[in-house]
Scaffold this motif. Structure first.
Motif: not given
Length: 128
Positions: A20-27, A76-80, A89-92
């Protein structure tokens, strides 16, 4: 047998939750009266803050309460053009072209853009 089924069911639920947290629907792009804006998974508008430096957020405390951070989940992984800002606090926190991304607490539904131009420091983010 029952214990095996429960373990398999739990494993399946973990696998589904992880995807549910992976993939291209982050944005996503959302249409507003002011054209398309960049939105998070929840469909709410994302903003940038002029006081932030490239790859550095200065919005903490009461600022972050009014402008909730768009945090990345651990897998999550950075992309484009999308990357992360690592907070004290270490949060991304998600960033677009190095600019940290925020929601506006006053925005209640997709398409709301109540934060655009606030104090001449906040702008809607546009799709990359």
């Amino acid at each position: 047998m029952m214990k095996t089924i429960s373990i398999l069911t739990a494993a399946a639920l973990v696998a589904v939750a992880g995807t549910a947290f992976a993939g291209t629907d982050t944005f996503r792009a959302v249409n507003t009266y002011d054209g398309q804006v960049l939105a998070g998974q929840n469909g709410r508008t994302l903003y940038t803050y002029d006081k932030d430096a490239n790859h550095l957020s200065v919005c903490y405390g009461s600022c972050a309460a009014k402008w909730p951070l768009y945090l990345a989940n651990p897998s999550a992984q950075p992309f484009s053009k999308y990357s992360f800002v690592v907070r004290k606090d270490g949060q991304r926190q998600w960033a677009l072209n190095g600019e940290p991304l925020y929601f506006r607490a006053n925005d209640k539904k997709p398409g709301d853009v109540t934060g655009d131009g606030v104090s001449n420091l906040w702008q809607v983010a546009r799709p990359a």
